[in-house]
Design a protein around this motif. Structure first.
Motif, PDB file in Angstrom:
ATOM      1  N   LYS A 119      -3.815  -2.823   1.980  1.00 47.13           N
ATOM      2  CA  LYS A 119      -4.699  -1.656   2.056  1.00 47.13           C
ATOM      3  C   LYS A 119      -5.820  -1.959   3.029  1.00 47.13           C
ATOM      4  O   LYS A 119      -6.236  -3.097   3.181  1.00 47.13           O
ATOM      5  N   ASP A 174       0.859  -1.183   0.000  1.00 51.30           N
ATOM      6  CA  ASP A 174       0.000   0.000   0.000  1.00 51.30           C
ATOM      7  C   ASP A 174       0.896   1.235   0.000  1.00 51.30           C
ATOM      8  O   ASP A 174       1.525   1.551   1.010  1.00 51.30           O
ATOM      9  N   VAL A 175       0.967   1.924  -1.139  1.00 54.42           N
ATOM     10  CA  VAL A 175       1.878   3.071  -1.239  1.00 54.42           C
ATOM     11  C   VAL A 175       1.304   4.339  -0.624  1.00 54.42           C
ATOM     12  O   VAL A 175       2.043   5.297  -0.404  1.00 54.42           O
ATOM     13  N   GLU A 176       0.038   4.319  -0.328  1.00 54.02           N
ATOM     14  CA  GLU A 176      -0.539   5.480   0.365  1.00 54.02           C
ATOM     15  C   GLU A 176       0.044   5.584   1.778  1.00 54.02           C
ATOM     16  O   GLU A 176       0.383   6.657   2.252  1.00 54.02           O
ATOM     17  N   ASN A 177       0.179   4.450   2.432  1.00 45.17           N
ATOM     18  CA  ASN A 177       0.739   4.425   3.784  1.00 45.17           C
ATOM     19  C   ASN A 177       2.237   4.123   3.815  1.00 45.17           C
ATOM     20  O   ASN A 177       2.877   4.310   4.846  1.00 45.17           O
ATOM     21  N   TYR A 178       2.768   3.654   2.691  1.00 42.67           N
ATOM     22  CA  TYR A 178       4.197   3.349   2.573  1.00 42.67           C
ATOM     23  C   TYR A 178       4.717   3.961   1.272  1.00 42.67           C
ATOM     24  O   TYR A 178       5.030   3.251   0.315  1.00 42.67           O
ATOM     25  N   PRO A 179       4.814   5.292   1.224  1.00 43.01           N
ATOM     26  CA  PRO A 179       5.178   5.983  -0.020  1.00 43.01           C
ATOM     27  C   PRO A 179       6.566   5.629  -0.542  1.00 43.01           C
ATOM     28  O   PRO A 179       6.834   5.790  -1.736  1.00 43.01           O
ATOM     29  N   ALA A 182      -0.949  -2.685  -8.030  1.00 41.91           N
ATOM     30  CA  ALA A 182      -1.732  -1.602  -7.431  1.00 41.91           C
ATOM     31  C   ALA A 182      -2.991  -2.096  -6.725  1.00 41.91           C
ATOM     32  O   ALA A 182      -3.390  -1.548  -5.692  1.00 41.91           O
ATOM     33  N   ALA A 237       6.494   3.428  -3.654  1.00 44.19           N
ATOM     34  CA  ALA A 237       5.768   3.913  -4.830  1.00 44.19           C
ATOM     35  C   ALA A 237       6.481   3.528  -6.134  1.00 44.19           C
ATOM     36  O   ALA A 237       7.706   3.365  -6.153  1.00 44.19           O
TER      37      ALA A 237
END
Length: 143
Positions: free
Chosen positions: A142, A38-43, A67, A46
């Motif tokens: 996520k 999850d790149v929203e919480n683990y940028p 994704a 990305a």
């Protein structure tokens, strides 16, 4: 394999992954790396940073971003790194650790477990079914 940028276990094994790919791609084994975090919480995981990491590490194989996390779920991926080996019929013949080396345990990286499985596959021999699961950072799912 399932990997990511930020996991200390993946950072630890990256040199051996690159070495194994260079050696075994010449023998006909393909390598693919997937990041499903999850790149929203683990940028730091990305896709743009994955590209930078792949170049910096010298990956000779695709490093793909999952994704939707559907690929990780389909493979029942648990952690990074998590290694899978398929035969020519796309049957899973190995799922397990690279070797016994971990960050800070002093055991050198050799790729022993995955290497043995790939060698047996290439030689048409039976692959040892005593496969140690990978240890690393859990997949960052996520919510």
């Amino acid at each position: 394999m399932f990997i990511c940028n930020h996991c200390p276990f993946v950072k630890h094994v990256n040199p051996e992954i690159v070495k194994l790919a260079a050696e075994y791609e010449k023998k006909g084994i393909g390598f693919i790396a997937i990041s499903s975090n999850d790149v929203e919480n683990y940028p730091q995981d990305a896709p743009d940073l994955m590209k930078d990491n792949a170049k910096q590490m010298g990956y000779t194989f695709p490093y793909l971003y999952d994704a939707t996390q559907e690929t990780a779920k389909a493979y029942k991926a648990a952690c990074t790194p998590d290694f899978y080996l398929f035969d020519t019929n796309l049957e899973l013949v190995y799922r397990g650790q690279l070797d016994d080396s971990r960050p800070g345990n002093g055991i050198p990286l050799t790729g022993r477990d995955l290497r043995r499985a790939m060698d047996a596959l290439l030689e048409g021999k039976e692959i040892d079914q005593d496969q140690k699961p990978s240890i690393g950072c859990n997949i960052k799912w996520k919510a």
